[in-house]
Design a protein around this motif. Structure first.
Motif, PDB file in Angstrom:
ATOM      1  N   ALA A 103       0.833  -1.208   0.000  1.00 58.45           N
ATOM      2  CA  ALA A 103       0.000   0.000   0.000  1.00 58.45           C
ATOM      3  C   ALA A 103       0.866   1.255   0.000  1.00 58.45           C
ATOM      4  O   ALA A 103       0.567   2.233  -0.676  1.00 58.45           O
ATOM      5  N   GLN A 104       1.936   1.205   0.778  1.00 61.70           N
ATOM      6  CA  GLN A 104       2.845   2.355   0.835  1.00 61.70           C
ATOM      7  C   GLN A 104       3.428   2.679  -0.526  1.00 61.70           C
ATOM      8  O   GLN A 104       3.466   3.835  -0.954  1.00 61.70           O
ATOM      9  N   GLU A 105       3.886   1.656  -1.195  1.00 61.20           N
ATOM     10  CA  GLU A 105       4.468   1.868  -2.524  1.00 61.20           C
ATOM     11  C   GLU A 105       3.460   2.512  -3.439  1.00 61.20           C
ATOM     12  O   GLU A 105       3.740   3.475  -4.142  1.00 61.20           O
ATOM     13  N   ASP A 106       2.262   1.928  -3.399  1.00 63.27           N
ATOM     14  CA  ASP A 106       1.185   2.418  -4.240  1.00 63.27           C
ATOM     15  C   ASP A 106       0.925   3.897  -3.979  1.00 63.27           C
ATOM     16  O   ASP A 106       0.852   4.713  -4.897  1.00 63.27           O
ATOM     17  N   LEU A 107       0.806   4.203  -2.691  1.00 63.82           N
ATOM     18  CA  LEU A 107       0.548   5.580  -2.288  1.00 63.82           C
ATOM     19  C   LEU A 107       1.653   6.501  -2.761  1.00 63.82           C
ATOM     20  O   LEU A 107       1.407   7.587  -3.283  1.00 63.82           O
ATOM     21  N   GLY A 108       2.883   6.042  -2.591  1.00 65.82           N
ATOM     22  CA  GLY A 108       4.015   6.848  -3.021  1.00 65.82           C
ATOM     23  C   GLY A 108       3.900   7.206  -4.492  1.00 65.82           C
ATOM     24  O   GLY A 108       4.099   8.349  -4.895  1.00 65.82           O
ATOM     25  N   GLU A 109       3.526   6.223  -5.295  1.00 65.78           N
ATOM     26  CA  GLU A 109       3.343   6.452  -6.729  1.00 65.78           C
ATOM     27  C   GLU A 109       2.312   7.533  -6.993  1.00 65.78           C
ATOM     28  O   GLU A 109       2.532   8.467  -7.754  1.00 65.78           O
ATOM     29  N   LYS A 110       1.161   7.370  -6.313  1.00 62.43           N
ATOM     30  CA  LYS A 110       0.064   8.296  -6.555  1.00 62.43           C
ATOM     31  C   LYS A 110       0.449   9.721  -6.156  1.00 62.43           C
ATOM     32  O   LYS A 110       0.126  10.675  -6.847  1.00 62.43           O
ATOM     33  N   LYS A 161       3.385  10.972  -6.090  1.00 61.64           N
ATOM     34  CA  LYS A 161       4.313  11.495  -7.094  1.00 61.64           C
ATOM     35  C   LYS A 161       3.544  12.042  -8.288  1.00 61.64           C
ATOM     36  O   LYS A 161       3.825  13.132  -8.784  1.00 61.64           O
ATOM     37  N   GLN A 162       2.567  11.267  -8.736  1.00 59.92           N
ATOM     38  CA  GLN A 162       1.795  11.691  -9.904  1.00 59.92           C
ATOM     39  C   GLN A 162       1.104  13.019  -9.658  1.00 59.92           C
ATOM     40  O   GLN A 162       1.175  13.934 -10.472  1.00 59.92           O
ATOM     41  N   SER A 163       0.408  13.098  -8.511  1.00 58.30           N
ATOM     42  CA  SER A 163      -0.340  14.341  -8.277  1.00 58.30           C
ATOM     43  C   SER A 163       0.625  15.505  -8.110  1.00 58.30           C
ATOM     44  O   SER A 163       0.323  16.630  -8.493  1.00 58.30           O
TER      45      SER A 163
END
Lengths: 867, 120
Positions: A387-394, A396-398
């Motif tokens: 979940a952390q990785e996923d969140l980190g990605e998101k 970054k995108q925003s």
């Protein structure tokens, strides 16, 4: 209780287990000890009984020796000589065996307990030696010997009881007691044999005491035997009885002994064969000995059995306690250790996870609760990690979006706090100040002017009010387009133009937050301004060109020069003034500007006239205030601007004229009447315009019969005076066509200006046919403007009231516009005339006319330009 | 529903009247200043009012305040030429629910009223 609950698990285990284990160990120790004691006790008993049998064996030998010795002593050595020696040898042999046994015992632990008794017993047996000696030399009687040895035996038998006294084993004790009683009974039987041997030998009891003693002996024997039968075990009793039975069938010794005893007891003399008695008695005693041996061996074997049993029990008990206990403890500790170790593992991993380290997972192999927890824990870590990785990605995108959008974007919550997430442009626009977590109103405060600050605060309130439509609120957005100010480190003030928009974000029925968008429009706005300025400039130039077409270049040039000169005067007056005379400076400036404005109006330079009007407005604001140097700076700034405009106009004029070829030699002004004509012309034009604007019809007539030429030095001032008078007439004096018709006057008003020359004075006669002066209005206005007080006015005559007209600041117009309302008109006239060194007279007829006559000398004295 | 129109310009009053002649509102009166408006308001108790701001005798903000005090659920639409946003926000503060800038065209007026009365 809380204190205990907060201990570590290891300590908790410790608290529970330690007392438990200690208690168990203690109980085990006590049990083992008790068992050991019992075993020990029985072992001692075993020894004691062993010893007892040895003692009783000695006692038996002593009995036999006693009997023989008794016979020997009685027969004075004739009988039993050899027997006595044999007997003594036999006794000693048994005595040795006893001694050996005591030696052995003293070498054991039991020896410590037995030692005193053994010592006593040894002492008792010592007495035998003495008795033997005395017997050998016949120094004691048979009876004495018997008594002595009987005592030895009795005490020895009693000691047997002492040996076994300490035992806890009731069974054995009872048996020993029975044994003792048996021995005592047998001892009496032995003494009985000796006594009756002696008695039967002599055929009677020697003395009465002997008989008594004997009788007591018999009783004792029976009593002891009874005790024995009461206390003996079944087994031994059975053996005893069967021995008696055997005897009955065999030699029947017991009965024969009883018979002979009975004889001795009942008769005074008896005739019994002492040998026979002796043999029978001996046989009985031997039989008794057999039973005694049986008794002894029985007790011995019993106690041995018990002792062995006890030992076995002890061994088993101790062994099993240690074994089981040991195993249990081992199990306990291993389990506890396992649990503690697992808990510790879990704890260290939890700590790592809490710090954000998801790298390794706890490996706990067992499947108990802790193991299962560890499994779940691992699964959880995995999930979190993903979940952390996923969140980190998101995120970054925003962030990418936010960094690249070209508007300031952020959210406000109900408390108007700015969001943590905002676009990069926001920082750019607001100069990188702290944004997240700031209150929007506080944030904007230093950037806005006071009125906008208050309006913003009110506006924000309504943004969150669902009662009012978003559109309506947004109409009143005070910072929809606004200029914001900021200063940098060196204190320089800079500004930007921004556009701020607000949108409501709704969650269901509730307005949860506001989305704010900010656009930096500075470039656009500044560009707009430049365009407007350029347009303005174009307009000016266009106007100037039109003026040039309309008005003759010389007048224009003249006007422009006058303007610049006048403006220059203002600046120099400002610089030279000692700054304390502000009121005068302002007054001076005002009058100058007012005049220039009038002139500009006259030649239709509207843009210029508007600029002058603007400066007038500024000055009139200053007139009421407490003045400070900086206030005037703004005015100077504006004057500077006008100067630039004038310069431009002069340039433009020059260029146009050089093109058109007009106006060569403008600067060489010839003072001919044509200039006067031009003045008159411009006055005419002015009259036309003003009357048109005021919606009135006015006719201006000039009469110059004497052909007066107005000196150039006076011309412009004169024009100013006339212009002022004309204006006043049109604005105040002359009525509207309708009003005039009502008063039966011609629709057009008439103004007549007549020039006359008398000697070297020029006189001017001015007359209009308007409504004249309204004295009441003048007076009221003067009071309104605080030019006079009530008291002063009370004593005024009409002349005084008229004089009020000439006061600075007086005006009866209701509106301030280009033409009237500033209260400067007549005072200017007054001053100009004074400057000329002239005088003036005024006259009016209500509703009919207004007249003014003034004259002044024509000497060409150097006059300053308008001041 | 009853409507009261308040404006010191007779032209303006007639304009608003004309724009709303086919709208589902019963125009119970017009007033040319704040004082008159209050009197008519007390008499007719209209549910809706249009209010100008700059008027003699009593200005629009004070008049609005009084009306809201008498009947708090009155829906008041400010129609003003005054471009000063501060004053406009004051009107909202005192209880106005709608706002329009002059000059008004009929479509804008109708739309604003629809929103004010929540008529879709």
């Amino acid at each position: 209780m809380k204190a205990i609950q907060n201990l570590s698990i290891r300590n908790k285990f410790g608290i529970i287990l330690f007392p438990l284990v200690a208690g168990i160990i203690y109980l085990a120790a006590v049990s083992i000890n008790r068992n050991f004691q019992a075993s020990q006790d029985l072992s001692n008993l075993q020894s004691a009984i062993g010893l007892s049998t040895k003692i009783s064996a000695v006692v038996h030998e002593i009995q036999r020796e006693r009997g023989v010795t008794a016979g020997y002593l009685t027969s004075k050595g004739e009988l039993f000589a050899t027997e006595i020696t044999e007997r003594r040898k036999a006794t000693d042999k048994i005595l040795n065996e006893y001694k050996e046994e005591t030696e052995r015992i003293l070498g054991t632990d039991y020896g410590v307990i037995a030692e005193p008794i053994i010592a006593k017993q040894n002492e008792i047996f010592e007495e035998l030696i003495d008795v033997r000696q005395k017997s050998s030399v016949f120094s004691i009687s048979a009876q004495e010997q018997v008594s002595l040895l009987a005592s030895v035996n009795d005490r020895s038998i009693q000691l047997i009881g002492d040996l076994t006294k300490g035992t806890e084993n009731k069974e054995i004790y009872q048996q020993v007691n029975a044994y003792r009683n048996y021995l005592l009974s047998k001892e009496r039987a032995g003494i009985e044999r000796a006594s009756l041997t002696s008695a039967f030998t002599t055929g009677q009891f020697s003395i009465k005491e002997d008989f008594n003693r004997f009788a007591a002996l018999v009783t004792e024997q029976n009593v002891f035997l009874d005790n024995f039968t009461n206390e003996a075990s079944e087994k031994t009793l059975t053996f005893f009885n069967s021995a008696l039975e055997d005897d009955k069938l065999d030699k029947d010794m017991f009965r024969k002994v009883s018979e002979m005893r009975a004889t001795a007891l009942s008769e005074e003399t008896f005739d019994v064969d002492p040998n026979f008695w002796f043999n029978m008695a001996t046989g009985k005693i031997n039989l008794l000995k057999e039973v005694e041996d049986y008794l002894a061996s029985d007790i011995v074997s019993r106690s041995t059995d018990l002792s062995n049993q006890a030992q076995q029990n002890f061994t088993y008990l101790a062994g099993s306690i240690f074994l089981l206990g040991g195993l249990n403890l081992l199990l306990l500790f291993s389990v506890v250790r396992n649990i503690l170790s697992n808990i510790s593992t879990l704890e260290s991993f939890s700590v790592r996870v809490a710090e954000g380290d998801f790298s390794s997972t706890p490996k706990i192999k067992n499947t108990d609760e802790i193991g299962r927890f560890a499994k779940v824990f691992n699964g959880m870590i995995n999930t979190i990690s993903i979940a952390q990785e996923d969140l980190g990605e998101k995120i970054k995108q925003s962030q990418v979006v936010f960094d690249n959008v070209d508007q300031g974007i952020f959210l406000l919550d109900e408390k108007f706090v700015m969001s943590d997430l905002y676009s990069s442009e926001t920082e750019q626009i607001f100069n990188n100040d702290k944004i997240s977590g700031e209150s929007f109103i506080q944030f904007m405060r230093p950037r806005l002017v006071a009125r906008d600050q208050d309006a913003l605060e009110m506006f924000m309130k309504h943004l969150f009010n669902p009662e009012i439509e978003e559109e309506v609120v947004n109409k009143l957005n005070p910072i929809e387009r606004v200029q914001i100010f900021s200063s940098n480190e060196s204190g320089e003030l800079s500004s930007k133009h921004i556009r701020v928009g607000f949108s409501r974000i709704q969650e269901g029925d509730r307005i949860s937050s506001i989305l704010v968008t900010v656009v930096d429009e500075t470039e656009t706005v500044l560009l707009q301004k430049e365009i407007e300025e350029a347009e303005g400039k174009n307009k000016q130039e266009m106007e100037l060109m039109l003026s040039i077409l309309r008005v003759d270049p010389a007048t224009l040039e003249d006007f422009l020069n006058t303007c610049r000169q006048s403006l220059g005067n203002i600046s120099s007056k400002y610089e030279s003034d000692d700054k304390r005379n502000f009121k005068e400076l302002v007054s001076f400036t005002y009058n100058t500007i007012h005049n220039l404005k009038a002139n500009a109006g006259l030649i239709d330079l509207k843009v210029l006239a508007d600029k002058f009007h603007g400066i007038e407005e500024l000055l009139s604001k200053l007139q009421g205030k407490e003045l400070v140097g900086d206030d005037f700076l703004r005015v100077l700034y504006e004057i500077n601007e006008v100067n630039d405009v004038l310069e431009n106009m002069q340039n433009l004029l020059g260029r146009i004229l050089s093109v058109s070829g007009k106006g060569k030699g403008i600067s060489n002004k010839v003072d001919d009447g044509s200039d006067d004509e031009k003045m008159i012309d411009s006055l005419q034009k002015g009259t036309e315009r003003i009357s048109q604007e005021m919606g009135k019809k006015v006719d201006l007539q000039f009469t110059n019969e004497d052909n007066v030429v107005i000196p150039g030095t006076h011309r412009s001032d004169l024009k100013d005076i006339l212009l002022q008078l004309v204006r006043n007439s049109i604005v105040h004096g002359i009525e509207t066509p309708e009003q005039r018709t009502e008063k039966n006057k011609p629709e057009s008003g008439h103004i007549n200006v007549t020039f006359n020359q008398n000697d070297d004075r020029l006189s001017v006669h001015y007359k209009d046919d308007g409504r004249g002066l309204d004295l009441d209005k003048i007076m009221r206005k003067a009071l309104d403007e605080n030019l006079v007080t009530q008291e002063e006015v009370a004593s005024f005559g009409s002349k005084d009231i008229v004089k009020l007209l000439f006061k600075d600041g007086f005006s009866t117009a209701e509106e301030v516009n280009q033409h009237g309302g500033r209260g400067q008109g007549m005072s200017l006239v007054g001053r100009l005339i004074k400057k000329f060194g002239g005088d003036m007279k005024m006259n009016f007829k209500k509703d009919q006319s207004f007249e003014m006559n003034f004259s002044f000398p024509l000497t060409t004295s150097k006059l300053k330009t308008v001041a | 529903m009853k409507l009261l129109i308040v404006d010191d310009s007779s032209v303006m009053r007639r304009t608003i009247e004309k724009h709303l002649q086919n709208y589902d509102l019963d125009i119970v009166g017009t007033a040319k200043n704040g004082k008159e408006a209050i009197e008519m308001f007390k008499k007719e108790m209209p549910e809706v009012v249009t209010m100008d701001i700059t008027m003699p005798e009593m200005d629009g903000i004070t008049c609005l305040e009084n009306m809201v005090a008498i009947k708090p659920d009155t829906r008041i639409m400010m129609i003003t030429a005054l471009s000063d946003k501060y004053t406009g926000l004051q009107a909202l503060d005192k209880g106005a629910r709608g706002f329009l800038y002059k000059p008004v065209n009929p479509d804008d007026l109708i739309e604003a009223f629809d929103k004010l009365l929540k008529r879709n």
